[in-house]
Design an enzyme around this catalytic site. Sequence first.
Site, PDB file in Angstrom:
ATOM      1  N   LYS A 160       3.998  -9.469  -0.288  1.00 17.85           N
ATOM      2  CA  LYS A 160       3.558  -8.608   0.817  1.00 17.85           C
ATOM      3  C   LYS A 160       4.804  -8.279   1.619  1.00 17.85           C
ATOM      4  CE  LYS A 160       0.035  -8.296   4.435  1.00 17.85           C
ATOM      5  NZ  LYS A 160      -0.576  -7.018   4.091  1.00 17.85           N
TER       6      LYS A 160
HETATM    7  N1  PPE Z   1      -3.728  -4.445  -0.355  1.00 12.97           N
HETATM    8  C1  PPE Z   1      -2.799  -4.074   0.551  1.00 12.97           C
HETATM    9  C2  PPE Z   1      -1.788  -3.059   0.171  1.00 12.97           C
HETATM   10  C3  PPE Z   1      -2.825  -4.648   1.821  1.00 12.97           C
HETATM   11  O1  PPE Z   1      -1.914  -4.280   2.710  1.00 12.97           O
HETATM   12  C4  PPE Z   1      -3.822  -5.587   2.142  1.00 12.97           C
HETATM   13  C5  PPE Z   1      -3.881  -6.200   3.496  1.00 12.97           C
HETATM   14  C6  PPE Z   1      -4.758  -5.947   1.155  1.00 12.97           C
HETATM   15  C7  PPE Z   1      -4.667  -5.360  -0.080  1.00 12.97           C
HETATM   16  C8  PPE Z   1      -5.818  -6.976   1.395  1.00 12.97           C
HETATM   17  O2  PPE Z   1      -5.256  -8.269   1.472  1.00 12.97           O
HETATM   18  P1  PPE Z   1      -5.921  -9.439   2.314  1.00 12.97           P
HETATM   19  O3  PPE Z   1      -5.720  -9.105   3.758  1.00 12.97           O
HETATM   20  O4  PPE Z   1      -5.185 -10.656   1.886  1.00 12.97           O
HETATM   21  O5  PPE Z   1      -7.353  -9.479   1.941  1.00 12.97           O
HETATM   22  N2  PPE Z   1      -3.431  -5.390   4.537  1.00 12.97           N
HETATM   23  C9  PPE Z   1      -3.093  -5.989   5.790  1.00 12.97           C
HETATM   24  C10 PPE Z   1      -2.265  -5.079   6.642  1.00 12.97           C
HETATM   25  C11 PPE Z   1      -2.923  -3.898   7.227  1.00 12.97           C
HETATM   26  C12 PPE Z   1      -1.981  -3.158   8.157  1.00 12.97           C
HETATM   27  O6  PPE Z   1      -2.293  -2.012   8.487  1.00 12.97           O
HETATM   28  O7  PPE Z   1      -0.952  -3.697   8.551  1.00 12.97           O
HETATM   29  C13 PPE Z   1      -4.301  -6.563   6.484  1.00 12.97           C
HETATM   30  O8  PPE Z   1      -5.439  -6.236   6.165  1.00 12.97           O
HETATM   31  O9  PPE Z   1      -4.111  -7.408   7.357  1.00 12.97           O
END
Ligand code: PPE
Length: 308
Positions: A160
């Site tokens: 990430k």
């Molecule tokens: N894909 C991406 C590209 C992504 O950024 C997130 C989280 C997810 C999937 C889902 O991952 P999880 O949160 O572990 O279920 N995106 C984060 C950032 C958003 C932002 O705008 O900054 C979030 O949801 O916290």
Amino acid sequence: MARIKEGKYIWMNGELIPWQDAKIHVLTHALHYSSAVFEGIRCYKTEKGPMIFRLKEHMERLLNSAKIYRMDVPYSIDDLMKASIEIIKANEIEECYIRPLIYRGYYNLGVNPFECPVEVAIAVWEWGKYLGAEAIEKGVDVMFSSWTRIAPNTLPPMAKAAGNYANSQLIKMEAAMYGFVEGIALDAQGFVSEGSGENLFAVKDGVIYTPFLDACILPGITRDTVIKIAKDEGIEVREVLIPREFLYIADEVFFTGTAAEITPIKTIDKIPVGRGERGPVTKRLQEIFFGYVKGKIPDKYNWLTPVK
Ligand code: PPE
């Protein structure tokens, strides 16, 4: 989107810094070369006090992201978990979003980052519904992006990392300019990958489908949560490559993410998904998900970390 709601303190390298003073130099390495990794975590207000959802798994992923980018982090998972609790308490906040960030700091410039210090910060703030106030019930309108999701062996999708979000921003801005709430990116082969900040699920004939890691997704923690909940409910979950058109003819499609939680998708490219409203499987999964995060369902997986 409203301006960020300012709190009292931000945790920086082990110290609580007043919000306004949590600053960096303009020649910070990360600002020029995206040498940063981060997390997004939610803390929910429950009857037993504020609870952080899957804190350990988020901190594990954070340190793994740092490992991929060869960053030596002077803190353990445990240290980072304690720091998160400390900063929530210091801000006297009950429900918030937690943003840990690890970045290469100020020392010199040039692509080689090794001499720049590895800095760690954790901020918390109130963050409401990510995709709009009504999104959780009513669903959102989305489009397939003309931008392809980052490809294997380019920017590693399992990290990430800040750099990945250059791609995400292109997807999100395009969607916004065309009047959609979000964009869905296809992977380099043309299969469904994910949203700019969410994983994606489809439901068809009672089976749940979601892209596997080979579609260059972030291995989402909410995604993992939903897979576990669905299996507990006796619903079959298939992690597979999904063709674009499968989403047009699915019964239900929804996003998952820490910020987005579980958000139904009501149209894709203006084609209604199912009946163009939240479907029964999505609704059921939401009920269980919100039951867990708000401490209303017994925490059999130990997903909650108390702040108090
Ligand atoms: N894909 C991406 C590209 C992504 O950024 C997130 C989280 C997810 C999937 C889902 O991952 P999880 O949160 O572990 O279920 N995106 C984060 C950032 C958003 C932002 O705008 O900054 C979030 O949801 O916290």
